[in-house]
Design an enzyme around this catalytic site. Structure first.
Site, mmCIF file in Angstrom:
data_model
loop_
_atom_site.group_PDB
_atom_site.id
_atom_site.type_symbol
_atom_site.label_atom_id
_atom_site.label_comp_id
_atom_site.label_asym_id
_atom_site.label_seq_id
_atom_site.Cartn_x
_atom_site.Cartn_y
_atom_site.Cartn_z
ATOM 1 N N LYS A 44 0.815 -1.219 0.000
ATOM 2 C CA LYS A 44 0.000 0.000 0.000
ATOM 3 C C LYS A 44 0.849 1.269 0.000
ATOM 4 O O LYS A 44 0.354 2.349 -0.318
ATOM 5 C CB LYS A 44 -0.973 0.006 1.177
ATOM 6 C CG LYS A 44 -0.357 0.145 2.553
ATOM 7 C CD LYS A 44 -1.424 0.054 3.640
ATOM 8 C CE LYS A 44 -0.842 0.139 5.034
ATOM 9 N NZ LYS A 44 -0.261 1.441 5.345
ATOM 10 N N ASP A 45 2.148 1.157 0.350
ATOM 11 C CA ASP A 45 3.036 2.319 0.350
ATOM 12 C C ASP A 45 3.690 2.564 -1.009
ATOM 13 O O ASP A 45 4.364 3.573 -1.194
ATOM 14 C CB ASP A 45 4.167 2.133 1.381
ATOM 15 C CG ASP A 45 3.660 2.118 2.809
ATOM 16 O OD1 ASP A 45 2.588 2.701 3.065
ATOM 17 O OD2 ASP A 45 4.331 1.515 3.670
ATOM 18 N N ARG A 73 -7.324 8.721 3.909
ATOM 19 C CA ARG A 73 -8.403 7.757 3.655
ATOM 20 C C ARG A 73 -9.125 7.401 4.946
ATOM 21 O O ARG A 73 -10.362 7.412 5.002
ATOM 22 C CB ARG A 73 -7.819 6.489 3.019
ATOM 23 C CG ARG A 73 -8.811 5.348 2.847
ATOM 24 C CD ARG A 73 -8.115 4.061 2.419
ATOM 25 N NE ARG A 73 -7.121 3.630 3.395
ATOM 26 C CZ ARG A 73 -7.392 2.928 4.485
ATOM 27 N NH1 ARG A 73 -8.640 2.570 4.766
ATOM 28 N NH2 ARG A 73 -6.428 2.574 5.326
ATOM 29 N N ARG A 74 -8.371 7.094 6.002
ATOM 30 C CA ARG A 74 -8.990 6.746 7.282
ATOM 31 C C ARG A 74 -9.703 7.956 7.876
ATOM 32 O O ARG A 74 -10.801 7.843 8.422
ATOM 33 C CB ARG A 74 -7.932 6.216 8.249
ATOM 34 C CG ARG A 74 -7.394 4.846 7.859
ATOM 35 C CD ARG A 74 -6.171 4.462 8.654
ATOM 36 N NE ARG A 74 -5.690 3.116 8.307
ATOM 37 C CZ ARG A 74 -4.452 2.708 8.467
ATOM 38 N NH1 ARG A 74 -3.537 3.534 8.984
ATOM 39 N NH2 ARG A 74 -4.097 1.486 8.130
ATOM 40 N N ARG A 96 1.831 10.116 13.215
ATOM 41 C CA ARG A 96 2.874 9.623 12.327
ATOM 42 C C ARG A 96 3.874 8.769 13.101
ATOM 43 O O ARG A 96 3.889 8.756 14.310
ATOM 44 C CB ARG A 96 3.615 10.814 11.688
ATOM 45 C CG ARG A 96 2.789 11.613 10.693
ATOM 46 C CD ARG A 96 2.627 10.894 9.383
ATOM 47 N NE ARG A 96 3.890 10.325 8.939
ATOM 48 C CZ ARG A 96 4.895 11.018 8.432
ATOM 49 N NH1 ARG A 96 4.783 12.321 8.294
ATOM 50 N NH2 ARG A 96 6.007 10.424 8.057
ATOM 51 N N ARG A 146 3.610 4.976 17.080
ATOM 52 C CA ARG A 146 2.200 5.393 17.097
ATOM 53 C C ARG A 146 1.456 4.816 18.298
ATOM 54 O O ARG A 146 0.627 5.495 18.915
ATOM 55 C CB ARG A 146 1.518 4.996 15.785
ATOM 56 C CG ARG A 146 1.879 5.926 14.634
ATOM 57 C CD ARG A 146 1.182 5.537 13.355
ATOM 58 N NE ARG A 146 1.819 4.398 12.703
ATOM 59 C CZ ARG A 146 1.171 3.479 11.989
ATOM 60 N NH1 ARG A 146 -0.143 3.526 11.878
ATOM 61 N NH2 ARG A 146 1.830 2.505 11.414
ATOM 62 N N CYS A 201 -2.080 12.267 -7.431
ATOM 63 C CA CYS A 201 -2.460 13.086 -6.273
ATOM 64 C C CYS A 201 -2.884 12.193 -5.116
ATOM 65 O O CYS A 201 -3.626 11.239 -5.301
ATOM 66 C CB CYS A 201 -3.621 13.997 -6.672
ATOM 67 S SG CYS A 201 -4.497 14.769 -5.315
#
Length: 306
Positions: free
Chosen positions: A80-81, A126-127, A144, A150, A235
């Site tokens: 996902k990164d 998104r979250r 972050r 975290r 974007c």
């Protein structure tokens, strides 16, 4: 004599877990390996939200450079990164079998996050957008750092909870008892999947990694990332996507939201067994774009430039 495959990775606990997983699999096949850990820009700059940095692939660029300079042979990433367009000369070589795709809320052991004044932490647009769409009166704050950082920040602040990817916490045995699965939140494209990239001209490493590839995970993540690529156009945006197999069908669910969560465009489609999946993600994205998505993406780009 077999050459030693140098495995590039970030130096966080989770990234190293992923790299060592690939290492064990390659060693089992008889390939000698060596782990090479580097620190990415995304790990170094922790006081600015990711979207404000304006860099696509902030967690992968350092490893891309190391590969292109010949310092490592392959690199392991949380898929996902990884940007949907890989740098010239670098190719996707394997997608490992996918783990848990869900987002979870780690909380303080009470129900305060259902109140009107709850504060939830996440560094993901998104979250944030999906949380605010469901709980418009809540406050979302930026969070972050690597998984360990975290969790520590959550314990030190008065927030009601923070959103994490279940797979990351499960992989390094840090999943707290106080958590709930957010089955209503559509995950990031390719969430829960690990990808290994290699140099385009390195057929030795590609041949080795091809033996680790999990085809169903490769197909599902291809569809999700294609949906993302068609929508975002370079974007960062609040986009979720999930393709999953059910009874010889691929069911796809995708979402595009405004940053504040007030607008939500959603799609669900089914691809039957034997149908061509190669453009399925793009077709789903086209439907979103035609139904207000193009205008919403323009608003998101304008907002992120402020």
């Amino acid at each position: 004599m077999k050459k030693t495959i140098r495995i590039g990775t970030r130096d966080s606990e989770l990234a190293l877990w992923q790299a060592h997983t690939v290492e064990r699999k390659l060693n089992h096949l008889g390939y000698p390996t060596k782990i090479v850990a580097v620190k990415s820009t995304g790990d170094l700059i922790l006081d600015v939200p990711l979207y404000e940095l304006g860099i696509t692939g902030i967690f992968t660029k350092t490893l891309d450079v190391a590969m292109l300079k010949g310092e490592v042979d392959i690199a392991v990433h949380s898929m996902k990164d990884v940007p949907t367009a890989l740098p010239k000369g670098i190719v996707q070589a394997a997608v490992l079998e996918r783990a848990d795709v869900n987002d979870i809320l780690v909380h303080k052991g009470n129900d305060n996050f259902f109140t009107d004044t709850a504060t939830i932490a996440t560094g993901s647009l998104r979250r944030q957008a999906q949380w605010l769409n469901r709980y418009p009166n809540h406050t979302v704050v930026d969070l972050r750092g690597n998984v360990n950082t975290r969790l520590k920040k959550l314990s030190e602040n008065e927030w009601e909870g923070a959103v994490f990817a279940a797979a990351g916490l499960e992989r390094i045995n840090l999943l707290p008892e106080n958590h709930m699965v957010l089955d209503w939140m559509i995950p990031a494209p390719a969430q829960g999947a690990m990808v290994v990239v290699a140099m385009e001209n390195d057929l030795y490493s590609q041949t080795a990694l091809a033996q680790l590839n999990h085809k169903p995970s490769e197909i599902a993540t291809h569809i999700e990332r294609q949906f993302l690529k068609k929508l975002e156009g370079g974007c960062t945006a609040p986009i979720g996507a999930l393709a999953a197999y059910f009874d010889n069908e691929i069911r796809f669910e995708g979402v595009l939201l405004s940053i504040d969560g007030t607008e939500r465009l959603h799609i669900e489609k089914v691809l039957h067994a034997g149908e061509d999946y190669s453009n399925f993600g793009s077709e789903c994205a086209e439907e979103i774009l035609k139904n207000g998505g193009a205008e919403l993406m323009e608003k998101i780009r304008a907002e992120l430039k402020k």
